[in-house]
Design a protein around this motif. Structure first.
Motif, mmCIF file in Angstrom:
data_model
loop_
_atom_site.group_PDB
_atom_site.id
_atom_site.type_symbol
_atom_site.label_atom_id
_atom_site.label_comp_id
_atom_site.label_asym_id
_atom_site.label_seq_id
_atom_site.Cartn_x
_atom_site.Cartn_y
_atom_site.Cartn_z
ATOM 1 N N MET A 160 44.110 37.072 30.960
ATOM 2 C CA MET A 160 45.075 37.400 32.001
ATOM 3 C C MET A 160 45.758 38.751 31.781
ATOM 4 S SD MET A 160 45.130 34.985 34.286
ATOM 5 C CE MET A 160 46.679 35.245 35.139
ATOM 6 N N GLY A 161 45.563 39.339 30.619
ATOM 7 C CA GLY A 161 46.266 40.585 30.318
ATOM 8 C C GLY A 161 47.735 40.369 30.065
ATOM 9 N N LEU A 162 48.081 39.238 29.463
ATOM 10 C CA LEU A 162 49.483 38.885 29.246
ATOM 11 C C LEU A 162 49.829 38.741 27.760
ATOM 12 C CD1 LEU A 162 49.959 36.229 32.093
ATOM 13 C CD2 LEU A 162 50.790 38.588 32.050
ATOM 14 N N LEU A 163 49.095 39.427 26.896
ATOM 15 C CA LEU A 163 49.390 39.361 25.470
ATOM 16 C C LEU A 163 50.729 40.033 25.165
ATOM 17 C CD1 LEU A 163 45.892 40.241 23.966
ATOM 18 C CD2 LEU A 163 47.036 38.016 23.868
ATOM 19 N N PRO A 164 51.441 39.557 24.146
ATOM 20 C CA PRO A 164 52.693 40.231 23.762
ATOM 21 C C PRO A 164 52.413 41.635 23.249
ATOM 22 C CG PRO A 164 52.062 38.559 22.142
ATOM 23 C CD PRO A 164 51.145 38.377 23.308
ATOM 24 N N GLU A 198 33.807 44.097 35.419
ATOM 25 C CA GLU A 198 34.873 45.038 35.052
ATOM 26 C C GLU A 198 35.504 44.623 33.736
ATOM 27 O OE1 GLU A 198 39.180 46.643 36.813
ATOM 28 O OE2 GLU A 198 37.831 45.462 38.073
ATOM 29 N N ASN A 199 35.606 45.561 32.785
ATOM 30 C CA ASN A 199 36.206 45.278 31.493
ATOM 31 C C ASN A 199 37.722 45.271 31.617
ATOM 32 O OD1 ASN A 199 36.868 44.918 28.825
ATOM 33 N ND2 ASN A 199 36.178 46.936 28.154
ATOM 34 N N LEU A 200 38.321 44.081 31.522
ATOM 35 C CA LEU A 200 39.764 43.962 31.721
ATOM 36 C C LEU A 200 40.559 44.624 30.610
ATOM 37 C CD1 LEU A 200 39.996 40.252 32.979
ATOM 38 C CD2 LEU A 200 39.739 42.362 34.317
ATOM 39 N N LEU A 201 39.974 44.743 29.416
ATOM 40 C CA LEU A 201 40.713 45.341 28.305
ATOM 41 C C LEU A 201 40.900 46.843 28.485
ATOM 42 C CD1 LEU A 201 39.379 43.511 25.126
ATOM 43 C CD2 LEU A 201 41.431 43.050 26.470
ATOM 44 N N SER A 202 40.106 47.459 29.328
ATOM 45 C CA SER A 202 40.266 48.888 29.584
ATOM 46 C C SER A 202 40.870 49.171 30.955
ATOM 47 C CB SER A 202 38.908 49.605 29.463
ATOM 48 O OG SER A 202 37.980 49.093 30.399
ATOM 49 N N SER A 203 41.265 48.097 31.678
ATOM 50 C CA SER A 203 41.860 48.271 33.003
ATOM 51 C C SER A 203 43.324 48.676 32.882
ATOM 52 C CB SER A 203 41.764 46.967 33.811
ATOM 53 O OG SER A 203 40.415 46.607 34.024
ATOM 54 N N THR A 204 43.813 49.411 33.857
ATOM 55 C CA THR A 204 45.217 49.804 33.878
ATOM 56 C C THR A 204 46.086 48.603 34.216
ATOM 57 O OG1 THR A 204 45.182 50.351 36.234
ATOM 58 C CG2 THR A 204 44.565 52.100 34.675
ATOM 59 N N GLU A 205 47.370 48.709 33.898
ATOM 60 C CA GLU A 205 48.294 47.621 34.222
ATOM 61 C C GLU A 205 48.370 47.407 35.729
ATOM 62 O OE1 GLU A 205 50.891 44.477 33.857
ATOM 63 O OE2 GLU A 205 49.611 45.458 32.351
ATOM 64 N N GLU A 206 48.289 48.485 36.487
ATOM 65 C CA GLU A 206 48.303 48.366 37.944
ATOM 66 C C GLU A 206 47.103 47.561 38.434
ATOM 67 O OE1 GLU A 206 48.445 51.230 41.952
ATOM 68 O OE2 GLU A 206 48.158 52.100 39.955
ATOM 69 N N ARG A 207 45.945 47.831 37.854
ATOM 70 C CA ARG A 207 44.747 47.090 38.242
ATOM 71 C C ARG A 207 44.849 45.627 37.815
ATOM 72 N NH1 ARG A 207 41.205 45.393 41.577
ATOM 73 N NH2 ARG A 207 39.142 44.935 40.701
ATOM 74 N N LEU A 208 45.377 45.367 36.631
ATOM 75 C CA LEU A 208 45.537 43.986 36.177
ATOM 76 C C LEU A 208 46.494 43.220 37.087
ATOM 77 C CD1 LEU A 208 45.734 44.466 32.300
ATOM 78 C CD2 LEU A 208 43.867 43.432 33.594
ATOM 79 N N CYS A 209 47.542 43.869 37.558
ATOM 80 C CA CYS A 209 48.465 43.214 38.495
ATOM 81 C C CYS A 209 47.762 42.841 39.795
ATOM 82 C CB CYS A 209 49.650 44.138 38.793
ATOM 83 S SG CYS A 209 50.823 44.296 37.435
ATOM 84 N N ILE A 215 44.567 41.963 39.898
ATOM 85 C CA ILE A 215 43.580 40.918 39.606
ATOM 86 C C ILE A 215 44.254 39.590 39.311
ATOM 87 C CG2 ILE A 215 41.828 40.180 37.941
ATOM 88 C CD1 ILE A 215 41.000 43.135 37.702
ATOM 89 N N ARG A 216 45.225 39.593 38.406
ATOM 90 C CA ARG A 216 45.803 38.316 37.990
ATOM 91 C C ARG A 216 46.697 37.752 39.095
ATOM 92 N NH1 ARG A 216 48.387 41.425 33.381
ATOM 93 N NH2 ARG A 216 50.273 42.350 34.280
ATOM 94 N N GLY A 217 46.616 36.465 39.246
ATOM 95 C CA GLY A 217 47.317 35.798 40.334
ATOM 96 C C GLY A 217 46.586 35.911 41.646
ATOM 97 N N ASN A 218 45.503 36.684 41.668
ATOM 98 C CA ASN A 218 44.743 36.909 42.887
ATOM 99 C C ASN A 218 43.297 36.493 42.665
ATOM 100 O OD1 ASN A 218 43.830 37.860 45.373
ATOM 101 N ND2 ASN A 218 43.570 39.948 44.620
ATOM 102 N N GLN A 219 42.548 37.271 41.897
ATOM 103 C CA GLN A 219 41.173 36.917 41.576
ATOM 104 C C GLN A 219 41.087 35.981 40.379
ATOM 105 O OE1 GLN A 219 38.848 40.510 41.271
ATOM 106 N NE2 GLN A 219 39.797 41.398 43.090
#
Length: 333
Positions: free
Chosen positions: A64-68, A82-93, A95-99
């Motif tokens: 989810m990209g929600l690590l501390p 798409e590699n989520l570990l290299s995605s920007t925070e804007e892109r993660l926002c 994706i998560r809660g949506n896809q």
């Protein structure tokens, strides 16, 4: 308004490769997940099991990209290519809660105490689907009906503290499912629920994931839940992948002594009043793991070689795999 991820039948929806997570605190570093790899195709269900402290929730949060902030991740988490570990925070926002949706372990702390239930469900539809608040609130009531919250129209105006634990968990499911994600992560979705409510929540998850044709990653310590819900099962211990395979195969013919210990500790009727079997000891802290195999200090099948070096992951037929030197030699099957 965002779009669902494109479908590619030749690749899994979620593909995790060599995922490792380290926690850095006050100059000390501990690896809490180590070289985790697995695939989750669209429409399938993966169960993730292990004792508390095995790294199950950290695995879910990393997707989810929600690590501390003290956690550092390496490897690849590929979602729809798409590699989520290299995605920007804007892109993660986006994706998560949506896809990718997530049902959190404790709904009382996951829900906003200052917002009505209806608005909390509607918020994702406004943010990710571009609906007006009026239309989103109407859909929220429909979702509340789907997750079997009685008198949904009236309950939509309630606040979290006015609902029972089972109803709050249903709200969490409705929030996660509102944008119809391609992947749903459920972190201990039936914790602290009585048996009847637990069965109802699992029925809802089963029905709605089938209806929406979504992939489900179900994190649980309850092997009964895993047996009922999951196509495949991944067993974690001290942040290591200990075993993986089809759920029926893993639960009926476990290859790793740790998996056998988990299965043996499942409560059963004991006619003679005998004690339930347990796995001796406890999960060690991540910064004080034993040498060699991380389970060696608790393993009933331990030999000297188990402490010499950590065993490599070994793939077997029928898409099964295990991390155990003795299973590789065929001595513990």
């Amino acid at each position: 308004m965002t779009q669902s991820p494109p479908e590619h039948p030749d690749r899994p929806l979620l593909s995790v490769r060599d995922l490792s997570i380290s926690i850095d605190r006050t100059g000390r570093s501990a690896r809490v997940l180590s070289d985790i790899s697995f695939d989750l195709p669209a429409g399938e269900t993966l169960g993730v099991v292990g004792e508390s402290g095995s790294g199950k929730t950290l695995l879910a949060l990393s997707i989810m990209g929600l690590l501390p902030s003290v956690a550092k991740a390496a490897g690849t988490i590929s979602f729809a290519g798409e590699n989520l570990l290299s995605s920007t925070e804007e892109r993660l926002c986006d994706i998560r809660g949506n896809q990718i949706g997530m049902i959190f372990q404790e709904p009382m702390t996951a829900l906003n105490p200052a917002m009505t239930i209806g608005d909390q469900i509607a918020e994702g539809l406004v943010w990710h689907r571009g609906l007006s608040w009026r239309d989103a609130r109407a859909q929220a009531i429909e979702l509340m009906d789907q997750v079997r919250i009685p008198d949904a129209r009236r309950r939509a105006k309630s606040y979290p503290h006015e609902l029972s634990g089972g109803q709050r968990q249903r709200v969490g499911i409705a929030i996660a499912l509102a944008p119809k994600p391609a992947l749903l992560i459920a972190d201990e979705p039936t914790t602290a629920l009585d048996v009847t409510v637990q069965a109802e929540v699992l029925d809802i998850l089963d029905d709605l994931t089938s209806e929406y044709r979504m992939a489900l990653m179900l994190v649980s310590h309850d092997l009964g839940v895993i047996a009922r819900m999951c196509d495949r099962t991944l067993v974690l211990y001290s942040g290591r992948r200990m075993e993986e395979g089809g759920t029926r195969a893993v639960l009926t013919d476990p290859l790793n002594p740790y998996t056998r210990g988990l299965i043996g500790a499942v409560p059963r009727r004991v006619g003679d009043g005998g004690r339930l079997p347990t796995i001796r000891g406890t999960v060690p802290p991540f910064d004080r793991l034993p040498p060699g195999c991380v389970f060696s200090d608790r393993c009933p099948d331990r030999i000297d070689a188990c402490s010499a070096a950590e065993p490599d992951w070994q793939d077997f037929a029928d898409s099964r795999g295990v991390r155990c030197i003795r299973a590789m030699e065929g001595e513990t099957r």
